[in-house]
Design a protein around this motif. Structure first.
Motif, PDB file in Angstrom:
ATOM      1  N   MET A  84       0.842  -1.185   0.000  1.00 35.67           N
ATOM      2  CA  MET A  84       0.000   0.000   0.000  1.00 35.67           C
ATOM      3  C   MET A  84       0.881   1.241   0.000  1.00 35.67           C
ATOM      4  O   MET A  84       1.974   1.241   0.567  1.00 35.67           O
ATOM      5  CB  MET A  84      -0.918   0.025   1.218  1.00 35.67           C
ATOM      6  N   GLY A  85       0.382   2.286  -0.616  1.00 38.22           N
ATOM      7  CA  GLY A  85       1.134   3.525  -0.673  1.00 38.22           C
ATOM      8  C   GLY A  85       0.266   4.738  -0.451  1.00 38.22           C
ATOM      9  O   GLY A  85      -0.967   4.683  -0.583  1.00 38.22           O
TER      10      GLY A  85
ATOM     11  N   ALA B 226       5.221   4.242   1.412  1.00 39.98           N
ATOM     12  CA  ALA B 226       4.687   2.946   1.019  1.00 39.98           C
ATOM     13  C   ALA B 226       5.095   1.901   2.038  1.00 39.98           C
ATOM     14  O   ALA B 226       6.097   2.055   2.748  1.00 39.98           O
ATOM     15  CB  ALA B 226       5.172   2.553  -0.377  1.00 39.98           C
ATOM     16  N   ILE B 227       4.327   0.827   2.075  1.00 33.16           N
ATOM     17  CA  ILE B 227       4.557  -0.245   3.033  1.00 33.16           C
ATOM     18  C   ILE B 227       4.223  -1.570   2.375  1.00 33.16           C
ATOM     19  O   ILE B 227       3.243  -1.681   1.638  1.00 33.16           O
ATOM     20  CB  ILE B 227       3.714  -0.002   4.312  1.00 33.16           C
TER      21      ILE B 227
ATOM     22  N   GLY C 246       6.683  -5.236   6.697  1.00 34.99           N
ATOM     23  CA  GLY C 246       8.080  -5.486   6.971  1.00 34.99           C
ATOM     24  C   GLY C 246       9.045  -4.490   6.357  1.00 34.99           C
ATOM     25  O   GLY C 246      10.173  -4.358   6.837  1.00 34.99           O
ATOM     26  N   SER C 247       8.639  -3.819   5.301  1.00 33.15           N
ATOM     27  CA  SER C 247       9.477  -2.827   4.649  1.00 33.15           C
ATOM     28  C   SER C 247       8.676  -1.558   4.428  1.00 33.15           C
ATOM     29  O   SER C 247       7.503  -1.614   4.064  1.00 33.15           O
ATOM     30  CB  SER C 247      10.007  -3.339   3.309  1.00 33.15           C
ATOM     31  N   ILE C 248       9.328  -0.427   4.620  1.00 31.61           N
ATOM     32  CA  ILE C 248       8.690   0.873   4.508  1.00 31.61           C
ATOM     33  C   ILE C 248       9.616   1.815   3.758  1.00 31.61           C
ATOM     34  O   ILE C 248      10.834   1.752   3.911  1.00 31.61           O
ATOM     35  CB  ILE C 248       8.364   1.440   5.902  1.00 31.61           C
TER      36      ILE C 248
ATOM     37  N   PRO D 233       6.480  -5.869  -4.243  1.00 31.96           N
ATOM     38  CA  PRO D 233       7.320  -4.918  -3.509  1.00 31.96           C
ATOM     39  C   PRO D 233       6.695  -3.534  -3.447  1.00 31.96           C
ATOM     40  O   PRO D 233       5.764  -3.214  -4.194  1.00 31.96           O
ATOM     41  CB  PRO D 233       8.597  -4.895  -4.349  1.00 31.96           C
ATOM     42  N   ILE D 234       7.226  -2.703  -2.573  1.00 23.33           N
ATOM     43  CA  ILE D 234       6.800  -1.315  -2.548  1.00 23.33           C
ATOM     44  C   ILE D 234       7.418  -0.596  -3.736  1.00 23.33           C
ATOM     45  O   ILE D 234       8.423  -1.026  -4.298  1.00 23.33           O
ATOM     46  CB  ILE D 234       7.199  -0.618  -1.240  1.00 23.33           C
TER      47      ILE D 234
END
Length: 126
Positions: free
Chosen positions: A34-35, A50-51, A56-58, A105-106
């Motif tokens: 999501m962003g 974004a996430i 787990g990643s931002i 991925p973001i």
């Protein structure tokens, strides 16, 4: 069919805070990145944060690092954007968006998101 609904925008003074929310319909929210993007009049839509699907990643735009925080609640199918230390240049229509690929991925690119909310207005006075 995915539907995204933003809320939480408003008028605040510089230095103030707002928390934006974006709730998604459907049962597959937890499988997509999501962003948050924003767009001011006459300007291009720009990446904000974004996430990944699991949180787990931002990633943040340089302009908002240290001030904005993106989080998600997969149980509630909601992504949030906590905005602190707001500046007049943060004034824009803020959109949430769902990433194109399952478990993808973001991305900072608008083309990598295929569902968008209607936007919520954030106005920061000086």
């Amino acid at each position: 069919q995915v539907q995204l609904a933003e809320s939480g925008g408003g008028l605040v003074r510089a230095g103030g805070s707002l928390r934006l929310s974006c709730r998604a319909s459907g049962r597959t929210f937890s499988t997509y990145a999501m962003g948050w993007f924003r767009q001011a009049p006459g300007k291009e839509r720009e990446f904000v944060a974004a996430i990944t699907y699991s949180g787990g990643s931002i990633q943040y735009a340089e302009a908002v690092k240290g001030r904005f925080t993106i989080t998600r609640d997969n149980v509630e199918s909601t992504v949030y954007l906590q905005m602190n230390s707001l500046k007049p240049e943060d004034t824009a229509l803020y959109y949430c968006a769902q990433g194109r690929g399952i478990l993808g991925p973001i991305s900072v690119l608008t083309i990598d998101y295929n569902y968008w909310g209607q936007g919520t207005q954030v106005t920061v006075s000086s």
